[in-house]
Design a protein around this motif. Structure first.
Motif, PDB file in Angstrom:
ATOM      1  N   ALA A  94      -8.579  -0.951  -3.759  1.00  0.00           N
ATOM      2  CA  ALA A  94      -7.551  -1.995  -3.823  1.00  0.00           C
ATOM      3  C   ALA A  94      -6.185  -1.334  -3.909  1.00  0.00           C
ATOM      4  CB  ALA A  94      -7.781  -2.864  -5.043  1.00  0.00           C
ATOM      5  N   LEU A  95      -5.221  -1.861  -3.186  1.00  0.00           N
ATOM      6  CA  LEU A  95      -3.842  -1.359  -3.193  1.00  0.00           C
ATOM      7  C   LEU A  95      -2.946  -2.268  -4.029  1.00  0.00           C
ATOM      8  CD1 LEU A  95      -2.604  -0.545   0.419  1.00  0.00           C
ATOM      9  CD2 LEU A  95      -2.616   0.978  -1.537  1.00  0.00           C
ATOM     10  N   GLU A  96      -1.727  -1.787  -4.316  1.00  0.00           N
ATOM     11  CA  GLU A  96      -0.736  -2.681  -4.935  1.00  0.00           C
ATOM     12  C   GLU A  96      -0.512  -3.861  -3.978  1.00  0.00           C
ATOM     13  OE1 GLU A  96       3.043  -0.809  -5.518  1.00  0.00           O
ATOM     14  OE2 GLU A  96       3.801  -2.422  -6.780  1.00  0.00           O
ATOM     15  N   TYR A  97      -0.634  -3.597  -2.688  1.00  0.00           N
ATOM     16  CA  TYR A  97      -0.483  -4.663  -1.682  1.00  0.00           C
ATOM     17  C   TYR A  97      -1.658  -4.613  -0.708  1.00  0.00           C
ATOM     18  CZ  TYR A  97       2.040  -0.503  -0.046  1.00  0.00           C
ATOM     19  OH  TYR A  97       2.424   0.786   0.243  1.00  0.00           O
ATOM     20  N   GLY A  98      -2.710  -5.380  -0.962  1.00  0.00           N
ATOM     21  CA  GLY A  98      -3.862  -5.486  -0.048  1.00  0.00           C
ATOM     22  C   GLY A  98      -5.030  -4.598  -0.440  1.00  0.00           C
ATOM     23  N   SER A  99      -5.981  -4.422   0.494  1.00  0.00           N
ATOM     24  CA  SER A  99      -7.113  -3.519   0.238  1.00  0.00           C
ATOM     25  C   SER A  99      -7.480  -2.806   1.537  1.00  0.00           C
ATOM     26  CB  SER A  99      -8.311  -4.295  -0.306  1.00  0.00           C
ATOM     27  OG  SER A  99      -8.949  -4.977   0.731  1.00  0.00           O
ATOM     28  N   ASP A 100      -8.177  -1.691   1.391  1.00  0.00           N
ATOM     29  CA  ASP A 100      -8.506  -0.885   2.576  1.00  0.00           C
ATOM     30  C   ASP A 100      -9.647   0.063   2.227  1.00  0.00           C
ATOM     31  OD1 ASP A 100      -8.310   0.024   5.172  1.00  0.00           O
ATOM     32  OD2 ASP A 100      -6.158   0.329   5.076  1.00  0.00           O
ATOM     33  N   ALA A 101      -9.966   0.962   3.151  1.00  0.00           N
ATOM     34  CA  ALA A 101     -10.978   1.982   2.884  1.00  0.00           C
ATOM     35  C   ALA A 101     -10.388   3.343   3.227  1.00  0.00           C
ATOM     36  CB  ALA A 101     -12.209   1.719   3.733  1.00  0.00           C
ATOM     37  N   LEU A 122       1.535   7.054  -7.490  1.00  0.00           N
ATOM     38  CA  LEU A 122       0.432   6.418  -8.219  1.00  0.00           C
ATOM     39  C   LEU A 122       0.944   5.035  -8.615  1.00  0.00           C
ATOM     40  CD1 LEU A 122      -2.407   6.619  -9.630  1.00  0.00           C
ATOM     41  CD2 LEU A 122      -1.149   7.229 -11.699  1.00  0.00           C
ATOM     42  N   ALA A 123       0.334   4.005  -8.037  1.00  0.00           N
ATOM     43  CA  ALA A 123       0.740   2.628  -8.372  1.00  0.00           C
ATOM     44  C   ALA A 123      -0.366   2.016  -9.234  1.00  0.00           C
ATOM     45  CB  ALA A 123       1.026   1.854  -7.094  1.00  0.00           C
ATOM     46  N   THR A 124      -1.255   1.207  -8.663  1.00  0.00           N
ATOM     47  CA  THR A 124      -2.332   0.597  -9.468  1.00  0.00           C
ATOM     48  C   THR A 124      -3.478   1.567  -9.726  1.00  0.00           C
ATOM     49  OG1 THR A 124      -3.551  -0.211  -7.556  1.00  0.00           O
ATOM     50  CG2 THR A 124      -1.838  -1.663  -8.440  1.00  0.00           C
ATOM     51  N   GLY A 125      -3.519   2.664  -8.976  1.00  0.00           N
ATOM     52  CA  GLY A 125      -4.560   3.678  -9.182  1.00  0.00           C
ATOM     53  C   GLY A 125      -5.817   3.476  -8.354  1.00  0.00           C
ATOM     54  N   GLY A 126      -5.871   2.384  -7.596  1.00  0.00           N
ATOM     55  CA  GLY A 126      -7.071   2.107  -6.782  1.00  0.00           C
ATOM     56  C   GLY A 126      -7.324   3.188  -5.739  1.00  0.00           C
ATOM     57  N   THR A 127      -6.255   3.651  -5.107  1.00  0.00           N
ATOM     58  CA  THR A 127      -6.381   4.672  -4.066  1.00  0.00           C
ATOM     59  C   THR A 127      -6.893   5.979  -4.660  1.00  0.00           C
ATOM     60  OG1 THR A 127      -4.469   3.678  -2.966  1.00  0.00           O
ATOM     61  CG2 THR A 127      -5.112   5.866  -2.236  1.00  0.00           C
ATOM     62  N   ALA A 128      -6.243   6.425  -5.728  1.00  0.00           N
ATOM     63  CA  ALA A 128      -6.627   7.702  -6.348  1.00  0.00           C
ATOM     64  C   ALA A 128      -8.070   7.635  -6.855  1.00  0.00           C
ATOM     65  CB  ALA A 128      -5.670   8.029  -7.486  1.00  0.00           C
ATOM     66  N   SER A 129      -8.441   6.505  -7.428  1.00  0.00           N
ATOM     67  CA  SER A 129      -9.797   6.345  -7.951  1.00  0.00           C
ATOM     68  C   SER A 129     -10.828   6.455  -6.822  1.00  0.00           C
ATOM     69  CB  SER A 129      -9.873   4.998  -8.665  1.00  0.00           C
ATOM     70  OG  SER A 129     -11.185   4.619  -8.842  1.00  0.00           O
ATOM     71  N   ALA A 130     -10.533   5.843  -5.673  1.00  0.00           N
ATOM     72  CA  ALA A 130     -11.452   5.927  -4.523  1.00  0.00           C
ATOM     73  C   ALA A 130     -11.575   7.377  -4.040  1.00  0.00           C
ATOM     74  CB  ALA A 130     -10.956   5.036  -3.382  1.00  0.00           C
ATOM     75  N   PHE A 153       4.409   1.213 -15.175  1.00  0.00           N
ATOM     76  CA  PHE A 153       4.168  -0.192 -15.559  1.00  0.00           C
ATOM     77  C   PHE A 153       2.921  -0.766 -14.898  1.00  0.00           C
ATOM     78  CE2 PHE A 153       5.703  -1.915 -11.527  1.00  0.00           C
ATOM     79  CZ  PHE A 153       6.522  -0.888 -11.068  1.00  0.00           C
ATOM     80  N   LEU A 154       2.375  -0.075 -13.891  1.00  0.00           N
ATOM     81  CA  LEU A 154       1.151  -0.562 -13.229  1.00  0.00           C
ATOM     82  C   LEU A 154      -0.123   0.061 -13.819  1.00  0.00           C
ATOM     83  CD1 LEU A 154       2.433  -0.635  -9.529  1.00  0.00           C
ATOM     84  CD2 LEU A 154       1.919  -2.599 -10.982  1.00  0.00           C
ATOM     85  N   ASN A 155       0.068   0.981 -14.770  1.00  0.00           N
ATOM     86  CA  ASN A 155      -1.072   1.565 -15.514  1.00  0.00           C
ATOM     87  C   ASN A 155      -2.152   2.188 -14.619  1.00  0.00           C
ATOM     88  OD1 ASN A 155       0.044   0.679 -18.025  1.00  0.00           O
ATOM     89  ND2 ASN A 155      -0.684  -1.386 -17.533  1.00  0.00           N
ATOM     90  N   GLY A 156      -1.743   2.799 -13.530  1.00  0.00           N
ATOM     91  CA  GLY A 156      -2.699   3.425 -12.610  1.00  0.00           C
ATOM     92  C   GLY A 156      -3.547   4.510 -13.274  1.00  0.00           C
ATOM     93  N   LYS A 157      -2.953   5.160 -14.264  1.00  0.00           N
ATOM     94  CA  LYS A 157      -3.640   6.211 -15.029  1.00  0.00           C
ATOM     95  C   LYS A 157      -4.992   5.730 -15.567  1.00  0.00           C
ATOM     96  CE  LYS A 157      -1.288   9.224 -18.305  1.00  0.00           C
ATOM     97  NZ  LYS A 157      -0.093   9.263 -19.132  1.00  0.00           N
ATOM     98  N   ASP A 158      -5.035   4.450 -15.963  1.00  0.00           N
ATOM     99  CA  ASP A 158      -6.258   3.893 -16.559  1.00  0.00           C
ATOM    100  C   ASP A 158      -7.425   3.858 -15.575  1.00  0.00           C
ATOM    101  OD1 ASP A 158      -4.628   3.519 -18.681  1.00  0.00           O
ATOM    102  OD2 ASP A 158      -4.492   1.335 -18.514  1.00  0.00           O
TER     103      ASP A 158
END
Ligand code: AMP
Length: 171
Positions: A94-101, A122-130, A153-158
């Protein structure tokens, strides 16, 4: 000594209303600022041994390759679907804006290799986590997730709590 922060341009409502896009092209266009930024990102790694730098499409490629050269490590591109020509593994995110693979070549990392993951933001962290999941599926050991910019403020670290994380500029 140039202030790296001064070379990051805020673009409001790009690519969607409500998003403040951190544009690093002014930084890339100034050779002195770009070198200082690469040196500062390298300092975050603190002499740790790295075998492969994994850069995330596409803005993670710029400093990712500069870091790989400094670390005497190989560079591995993680790309959007259907861009890599050989056999791949894939993770959705999941991205800050949308989703992808995202995809990585199956032979990109050997079991036990020490990996640095790099991206510009690093925004929401979805990319890095994937990307962490891709590296772990291939048996890589994640030594650090390294970012030029962290949007705190988006806590991507979590989303990447298991891994050491470092960022140069925090907003
Ligand atoms: P996320 O998965 O939400 O952490 O998003 C990180 C990815 O999206 C990175 O590859 C960034 O290049 C890009 N990104 C997300 N938000 C921004 C932003 N505000 N400015 C620039 N790039 C962003």
């Amino acid at each position: 000594m140039k202030k790296i922060q001064e070379f990051i341009r805020d673009i409001h409502d790009f690519p969607k209303p409500g998003i403040v896009f951190k544009d690093i092209t002014p930084l890339l266009s100034d050779s002195e600022a770009m070198k200082e930024c690469a040196d500062a990102l390298y300092d975050l790694i603190n002499d740790k041994k790295i075998d492969k730098v994994v850069g995330i499409e596409s803005r993670g490629f710029f400093f990712g390759t500069l870091l790989a050269e400094k670390l005497k490590a190989g560079f591995i591109p993680v790309r959007k679907p259907n861009k890599l020509p050989h056999n791949t593994i894939s993770e959705t995110y999941a991205l800050e804006y949308g989703s992808d693979a995202l995809e990585m070549h199956t032979d990109a990392i050997k079991r036990g290799e020490r990996v640095l993951i790099h991206d510009d933001v690093l925004a929401t962290g979805g990319t890095a986590s994937a990307v962490c999941k891709l590296v772990e599926r291939l048996g890589g050991k994640i030594v650090q997730c390294n970012f030029l910019i962290e949007l705190e403020f988006l806590n991507g670290k979590d989303k990447i709590p298991k891994y050491p994380m470092a960022s140069l500029l925090k907003y």
